[in-house]
Design an enzyme around this catalytic site. Structure first.
Site, mmCIF file in Angstrom:
data_model
loop_
_atom_site.group_PDB
_atom_site.id
_atom_site.type_symbol
_atom_site.label_atom_id
_atom_site.label_comp_id
_atom_site.label_asym_id
_atom_site.label_seq_id
_atom_site.Cartn_x
_atom_site.Cartn_y
_atom_site.Cartn_z
ATOM 1 N N HIS A 171 0.750 -1.241 0.072
ATOM 2 C CA HIS A 171 0.180 -0.100 -0.047
ATOM 3 C C HIS A 171 1.069 1.230 0.023
ATOM 4 O O HIS A 171 0.936 2.070 0.893
ATOM 5 C CB HIS A 171 -0.848 0.009 1.112
ATOM 6 N N ASN A 172 1.470 1.532 -1.022
ATOM 7 C CA ASN A 172 2.535 2.760 -1.094
ATOM 8 C C ASN A 172 1.998 3.441 -2.317
ATOM 9 O O ASN A 172 1.017 3.122 -3.230
ATOM 10 C CB ASN A 172 4.058 2.239 -1.328
ATOM 11 N N ARG A 211 3.217 3.331 -5.346
ATOM 12 C CA ARG A 211 3.087 2.505 -6.760
ATOM 13 C C ARG A 211 1.464 1.697 -6.671
ATOM 14 O O ARG A 211 0.775 1.829 -7.917
ATOM 15 C CB ARG A 211 3.951 1.341 -6.834
ATOM 16 N N HIS A 212 1.099 1.507 -5.628
ATOM 17 C CA HIS A 212 -0.234 0.819 -5.803
ATOM 18 C C HIS A 212 -1.174 2.104 -6.013
ATOM 19 O O HIS A 212 -2.306 1.674 -6.790
ATOM 20 C CB HIS A 212 -0.620 0.248 -4.384
ATOM 21 N N ASP A 271 -5.179 5.477 -0.507
ATOM 22 C CA ASP A 271 -4.558 5.060 0.826
ATOM 23 C C ASP A 271 -3.409 5.752 1.035
ATOM 24 O O ASP A 271 -2.548 4.902 1.802
ATOM 25 C CB ASP A 271 -3.895 3.657 -0.269
ATOM 26 N N GLN A 289 -6.057 -16.772 -2.988
ATOM 27 C CA GLN A 289 -6.412 -15.942 -4.371
ATOM 28 C C GLN A 289 -7.667 -16.546 -5.054
ATOM 29 O O GLN A 289 -8.229 -15.661 -5.405
ATOM 30 C CB GLN A 289 -5.208 -15.983 -5.231
HETATM 31 P P1 5GP Z 1 -7.027 -1.165 -0.084
HETATM 32 O O1 5GP Z 1 -6.452 -1.467 1.235
HETATM 33 O O2 5GP Z 1 -5.910 -1.546 -1.098
HETATM 34 O O3 5GP Z 1 -7.608 -0.115 -0.266
HETATM 35 O O4 5GP Z 1 -8.216 -2.392 -0.347
HETATM 36 C C1 5GP Z 1 -7.899 -3.678 -1.144
HETATM 37 C C2 5GP Z 1 -7.825 -4.680 0.110
HETATM 38 O O5 5GP Z 1 -8.322 -5.932 -0.756
HETATM 39 C C3 5GP Z 1 -6.425 -5.178 0.528
HETATM 40 O O6 5GP Z 1 -6.153 -4.612 1.350
HETATM 41 C C4 5GP Z 1 -6.456 -6.578 0.815
HETATM 42 O O7 5GP Z 1 -7.138 -6.838 1.913
HETATM 43 C C5 5GP Z 1 -7.664 -7.029 -0.514
HETATM 44 N N1 5GP Z 1 -7.200 -7.400 -1.524
HETATM 45 C C6 5GP Z 1 -6.505 -6.816 -2.585
HETATM 46 N N2 5GP Z 1 -6.048 -7.697 -3.579
HETATM 47 C C7 5GP Z 1 -6.016 -8.889 -2.939
HETATM 48 C C8 5GP Z 1 -5.667 -9.998 -3.330
HETATM 49 O O8 5GP Z 1 -4.995 -10.583 -4.408
HETATM 50 N N3 5GP Z 1 -5.763 -11.098 -2.499
HETATM 51 C C9 5GP Z 1 -6.201 -11.035 -1.258
HETATM 52 N N4 5GP Z 1 -6.349 -11.780 -0.394
HETATM 53 N N5 5GP Z 1 -6.719 -9.939 -0.865
HETATM 54 C C10 5GP Z 1 -6.493 -8.706 -1.796
HETATM 55 MN MN MN Z 2 -6.009 0.573 -2.206
#
Ligand code: 5GP
Ligand code: MN
Length: 857
Positions: free
Chosen positions: A346-347, A349-350, A404, A572
Site C-alpha cells: 500500500h504505497n 505504486r499501488h 491509501d 487467491q
Molecule cells: P486497499 O487496502 O488497497 O484500499 O483495499 C484492498 C484490499 O483488498 C487489500 O487491503 C486486501 O485486503 C484486499 N486485496 C486486494 N487484492 C487482494 C488479493 O489479491 N488477495 C487478497 N487476499 N486480498 C486482496
Molecule cells: Mn487500495
C-alpha cells in the site's frame, strides 16, 4: 514538607585519604566515619558530618573514576528499587583568587568541551560537574542525581585571608568566589555550597532532595501507567511501526488540520527525472490494461499520474478545477510523500496502479475522451457510463491517487483489535479509509484548493475513498444488484429521476474505484502475480507483528506462509471467487466494455487452480488422510463438489446450522449481490462458485437440510477463529472438505455491514500439506441481537482429476494459451518458493523508514 526519604551521596574531594562509605552516626553509633583517616582535613570532616544530617550515606572519593562509578551504581540500584532515592553528587571545586583572570577556577579547560568516557576519569571540579549534568540532561527516565558544587578556596588563599580578614584581597576573594559560583551553576550545579558547609545551607539540600524525589516519583508513576496500559495491547511499544500507529498517524493528522501553517513540506519540488524515450513509452501504455506499475521508477509514476490527470482536465467542463503543470506536479509530489515507503504494497505504486486502472476503465467505457488510441475502436459509451460527467471522472481519478495515503501496512481489524488511537478516533468504522480521506483532504487543501473547496467534489472524493473499505464490500454488491435491476428495467438513464441519477452516479463511482482497488487480480497474469506476491509480503509483516504482540490474527486468510504455494493459490482463488469476480461481473454487466477484466480474472484463477492442483498432487503422498478409506457418503459428497454443487450452511439464529446444497443452474439473474439483497431468511440465495466461467448463478435449490452444532461465531469485536470443530461439523455430514479447494464465506444479510470486518483463515490452523481451504467470516460488533451467518462452501473441484472444473469450463482456451499458462505456472511455483528465502531479508529491514527512493522497483 514530607520527609525526602532515603538519600545517598557521592562526594569527591582530593583531600579524601581513603575512598569509603561513611554513614550517619545515628544509624551506626559505634562507627566513626573518620576513624580510619585521621589526616583528613578537619574542615572536610565537619562538612561531611553536616551533610550526613541530610544524607543517610556518603561515598567519599578522590578520583573521578570511582565518583562516576558509584553514581552509576546508585542510579542503577534506585532504578530497580520501588522507591525513588535522591542521590547528591557533591563536587569539590577549588578556586584561586591569586590566579590570573579567567583561570581562577580549576580546571582551566573549557567546561563546554565534551569529554569522552575514557577521559572522564581525568575530570575534576567544574568539568566533572558539567559531565554529570550533561549525562543527566540526556537521561530519559526519572532524574535522581542532584549535582552540587562545594566551593573551596585554594589552600594558600585561605591562609592569606585568615591572617588578615580585612585586607584588600578579601574583596578580590569574594569576587572570585562569585565568579566560580556562576561557573558552577552554568556547568549544571543545582546548588553551590561554600566550604566548610554551613549548617543553615544544609537545610536547602533537604528541599532539593524532596523536589527531585517527588518529580521522579511522578515520572515513574506516569511511565508505569503507560507501560501497564500498553502491555495489554502493544508489545514492542518502542519500535517504529508501533510509534507510527500509536501516535504519529493521529497527531500528524490533527496537527495538519488544526495548525496547517506549521506543516512543513516533506518533499522538494523539482523537475522529474524521466527521459523523453520513457515518456513516450509511458504515454503509450497509460490506457492499456496491461500497464504494469512495477516497471516504472517513482518519478516515472509521477509523470504517468500527471499525464492521466492532465488528460482528464483537458475537457472544457472541468476548467474551474484545472491546475497548471507545475501545480499538478507539486500536488503529486506531495501525495507521493504522504505514502509510506516502508509499506510494501500500500504505497505510492499501488496508488498509481489504482489511478491507472480507473483511467483505463473510464477510457474503455467512453466516459473520458480517447487517449493515445485507447480505446482502439471507438466505443459507444455504455448508457450507464453516461451517468458519469467529466467532473465525476476527474473526482474519481483524484480519489484514486489519494485513496491509501499514509497506509501503515496493517489492516483495519489489526488497528481495531489493538485499540489504536486511529481506531478510537473513528470508532472502529472504516478506520483506515476515514484516515486516508482526512489526510488526503489536507493535501488537497494545500495543493489543490479548488478541489478541496468544492463541496460536490469533496463529497464524491469522500464517498469514493470510503468505498474502498472491503468491510463494506457486500453492501456495495447489494447496491450494485439494485442498480442492475433498475438498469435492466430501464436502460435509458436519462429517464431516471434526478435523485436516482445522483445516487447511482455516486454508486457507480464507488464500484469503479472498488474494481480498480482490487484490479491487481484482473491484470495480465505476470503483473497480477507480482502484485499478489508483494501483498503477501505485506500481510506476512503484519503476521509477524501479530506474533510479536501475541494477538490472534487479524488477517484475511490467516498469516500467509511465504512459500506455501497451495495456501497462496487457494487464498487467491477464494478472494477472486468471493470478492473480485462478483464485483467485476456486476460492473461488466452494466458496462460490457469491461468484460475483458472478468475474463482475465477467470484466466488468472485458472492458473492459481492449476498451481493448487499441482501442489496437492505433489503433497498427496505425504497426506495421510488421503489414504483413509472413503465412505460411500463421502465419495458421494466429493462427486457433488466435483460437479460444482455448492453447499451453504445457514445459521438461522436459532443456533442451528443448516447445510444446503445448491445445484449450479442457468439463471443469469443471480449473483452474490442478489444473494445479499435477498430479504427473506427462508429464500435461499445463490453463491458464486469456484470454477464457473459464466458470471451468473442459479436460483438455489435446497436439496437437504441437516442440523449441526452451532458455529461458535461470537459478536465480539475481535477476530473469530474457525476451529476444527467447525470443519468437523461438515465431516459429520459426510463432507470431507479437506481434499478440495474450498471457499467458505460468511455473510450477514440481516444488517448493514458497515461495521463488519471479514476474516479469512484456513480450516486447519496448522496449514501445511493438510491445508485445503480458506474461510471468510464476517465479524459483527453491532449491538443488534439477532444475526445470522451464512456460510458457503464453494468447490473448485477435486485435485485428483488432473484438470480442474475451472479448466473444463474453459473450452475457449486455445492450446497456446494453455501452454502459456503452464509456463506461468512454472514461474509462479519458483517465484512463490523464492519468497521463503526473502523472509530473512525482510526481517532485517522490518519497518525501517527509508527516504523515498527514485527507483524502488
Ligand atoms: P486497499 O487496502 O488497497 O484500499 O483495499 C484492498 C484490499 O483488498 C487489500 O487491503 C486486501 O485486503 C484486499 N486485496 C486486494 N487484492 C487482494 C488479493 O489479491 N488477495 C487478497 N487476499 N486480498 C486482496
Ligand atoms: Mn487500495
Amino acid at each position: 514538607m514530607a520527609h525526602p526519604g532515603y538519600v545517598s551521596a557521592v562526594y569527591i574531594d582530593d583531600r579524601v585519604q581513603t575512598e569509603r562509605w561513611v554513614r550517619r552516626r545515628s544509624l551506626d553509633l559505634t562507627a566513626d566515619p573518620f576513624a580510619g583517616a585521621p589526616d583528613e582535613a578537619d574542615a572536610l570532616r565537619e562538612s561531611v558530618e553536616l551533610l550526613l544530617g541530610v544524607c543517610h550515606q556518603i561515598y567519599l572519593c578522590r578520583s573521578a573514576k570511582s565518583f562516576l562509578a558509584t553514581l552509576t551504581d546508585l542510579n542503577e540500584q534506585t532504578e530497580n528499587a520501588s522507591h525513588c532515592a535522591p542521590i547528591f553528587a557533591f563536587v569539590d571545586v577549588v578556586f584561586d583568587p591569586e590566579a590570573p583572570a579567567g583561570h581562577a577556577v580549576q580546571p582551566r579547560d573549557s567546561i563546554s568541551s565534551h569529554p569522552t568516557i575514557a577521559d572522564a576519569e581525568d575530570l575534576h571540579g567544574v568539568q566533572l560537574l558539567a559531565h554529570v549534568a550533561s549525562d543527566l540532561h540526556i537521561q530519559d527516565d526519572a532524574k535522581l542525581t542532584i549535582p552540587v558544587a562545594i566551593l573551596r578556596p585554594a589552600n594558600h588563599a585561605v591562609s592569606k585571608t585568615s591572617s588578615n580578614p580585612h585586607s584588600h584581597d578579601c574583596g578580590k576573594w569574594t569576587a572570585c568566589m562569585e565568579a566560580a559560583l556562576v561557573r558552577c551553576v552554568d556547568a549544571g550545579a543545582v546548588d553551590v555550597l561554600k566550604h566548610p558547609v554551613d549548617r543553615s545551607r544544609v537545610q536547602a539540600l533537604t528541599v532539593h532532595a524532596y523536589r527531585v524525589r517527588r518529580a521522579a516519583q511522578k515520572e515513574r508513576n506516569r511511565f508505569m501507567g503507560v507501560k501497564k496500559s500498553r502491555k495489554q495491547s502493544w508489545v514492542g511499544v518502542d519500535s517504529e511501526p508501533y510509534a507510527y500507529l500509536r501516535e504519529a498517524m493521529v497527531s500528524k493528522l490533527m496537527k495538519s488540520i488544526c495548525n496547517p501553517e506549521d506543516v512543513i513540506d516533506e518533499f522538494q519540488d523539482r523537475e522529474l527525472h524521466v527521459s523523453d524515450e520513457r515518456r513516450l513509452l509511458i504515454d503509450r501504455k497509460l490506457g492499456d490494461w496491461d500497464f504494469s506499475a512495477h516497471d516504472f521508477s517513482d518519478d516515472e509514476l509521477i509523470y504517468a499520474s500527471c499525464a492521466m490527470l492532465k488528460h482528464a482536465m483537458s475537457v472544457p467542463e472541468v476548467a474551474p478545477w484545472r491546475l497548471t503543470d507545475g501545480e499538478l506536479r507539486v500536488f503529486l509530489l506531495a501525495s507521493r510523500a504522504a505514502y509510506n515507503s516502508f509499506v510494501l504494497y500500500h504505497n505510492f505504486r499501488h496508488a498509481v496502479d489504482v489511478l491507472q486502472s480507473v483511467f483505463s476503465m473510464l477510457l474503455h467505457i467512453g466516459a473520458l475522451p480517447p487517449y493515445e488510441c485507447i480505446p482502439s475502436t471507438p466505443v459507444s459509451a455504455s448508457p450507464i457510463a453516461s451517468l458519469l460527467t467529466p467532473f465525476d471522472c476527474l473526482a474519481l481519478l483524484i480519489s484514486a491517487i489519494g485513496h491509501d495515503v499514509g497506509h501503515p501496512g496493517v489492516n483495519n481489524v489489526f488497528l481495531i483489535k489493538l485499540n489504536a488511537p486511529l481506531a478510537q478516533l473513528y470508532n472502529d468504522n472504516s478506520v483506515l479509509e476515514a484516515f486516508h480521506c482526512a489526510a488526503f483532504s489536507q493535501i488537497l487543501r494545500r495543493y489543490w484548493p479548488a478541489a478541496f473547496k468544492d463541496t460536490r467534489m469533496r463529497k464524491l472524493l469522500i464517498s469514493s475513498i470510503l468505498a474502498t473499505d472491503m468491510g463494506v464490500h457486500f453492501k456495495f454488491i447489494e447496491r450494485m444488484a439494485e442498480l442492475q435491476k433498475k438498469y435492466r428495467e430501464s436502460g435509458n438513464v436519462s429517464d431516471w429521476s434526478a435523485q436516482d441519477q445522483e445516487n447511482y452516479r455516486t454508486l457507480l463511482c464507488g464500484l469503479l474505484i472498488k474494481c480498480a482497488d482490487i484490479s491487481n487480480v484482473s491484470r495480465p497474469w505476470q503483473i497480477a502475480e507480482r502484485w499478489t506476491n508483494i501483498l503477501q509480503e505485506e500481510f506476512a509483516r503484519q503476521g509477524e507483528m501479530e506474533k510479536e504482540i501475541g494477538m490472534e490474527t487479524a488477517l484475511f486468510g490467516g498469516p500467509p506462509e511465504l512459500g506455501n504455494l497451495l495456501k497462496l493459490a487457494t487464498g487467491q482463488i477464494g478472494f477472486m471467487t468471493v470478492f473480485a469476480l462478483p464485483l467485476f461481473e456486476g460492473v461488466a454487466e452494466l458496462c460490457p466494455q469491461l468484460s475483458f477484466a472478468v475474463q482475465q480474472i477467470q484466466s488468472n484463477r485458472s492458473i492459481w487452480q492449476d498451481l493448487a492442483d499441482r501442489e496437492k498432487r505433489l503433497s498427496r503422498p505425504r497426506d495421510s488422510r488421503s489414504s483413509r478409506p472413503v465412505s460411500p457418503e463421502v465419495a458421494d459428497r466429493k462427486n457433488q463438489i466435483a460437479a460444482n454443487k455448492i453447499t451453504i450452511m445457514v445459521d438461522d439464529s436459532k443456533q442451528n446450522l443448516h447445510r444446503r446444497t445448491l445445484e449450479n443452474g442457468s439463471s443469469r439473474q443471480s449473483s452474490l449481490g442478489r444473494v445479499l439483497s435477498s430479504s427473506s431468511r427462508d429464500s435461499l440465495p445463490s453463491i458464486p462458485r469456484g470454477g464457473l466461467e459464466t458470471r451468473t448463478q442459479s436460483a438455489s435449490t435446497d436439496t437437504r437440510t441437516v442440523g449441526t452444532p452451532a458455529s461458535p461465531v461470537t459478536k465480539a469485536t475481535s477476530v473469530v477463529s474457525l476451529d476444527d470443530s467447525d470443519v468437523d461439523a461438515g465431516d459429520d455430514d459426510g463432507c470431507v472438505f479437506s481434499s478440495h479447494s474450498e471457499v467458505e464465506t460468511s455473510v450477514d444479510v440481516s444488517r448493514p455491514p458497515s461495521s463488519d470486518v471479514y476474516v479469512m483463515r484456513d480450516h486447519h490452523s496448522g496449514g501445511g500439506p493438510d491445508y485445503d481451504g480458506i474461510a471468510a467470516r464476517r465479524i459483527d460488533d453491532d449491538v443488534s441481537k439477532s444475526y445470522r451467518v451464512m456460510t458457503a462452501f464453494v468447490s473448485t473441484g477435486p485435485s485428483s482429476a488432473g484438470s480442474s472444473p475451472v479448466e473444463n469450463d474453459k473450452p475457449h482456451l486455445a492450446h497456446e494459451a494453455v501452454s502459456r499458462r503452464a509456463r506461468s505456472t512454472e514461474r509462479a511455483v519458483s517465484v512463490a518458493r523464492g519468497l521463503t528465502r526473502k523472509k530473512s531479508r525482510l526481517r532485517l529491514t522490518f519497518w525501517r523508514r527509508r527516504p523515498p527512493t527514485q527507483m524502488s522497483n
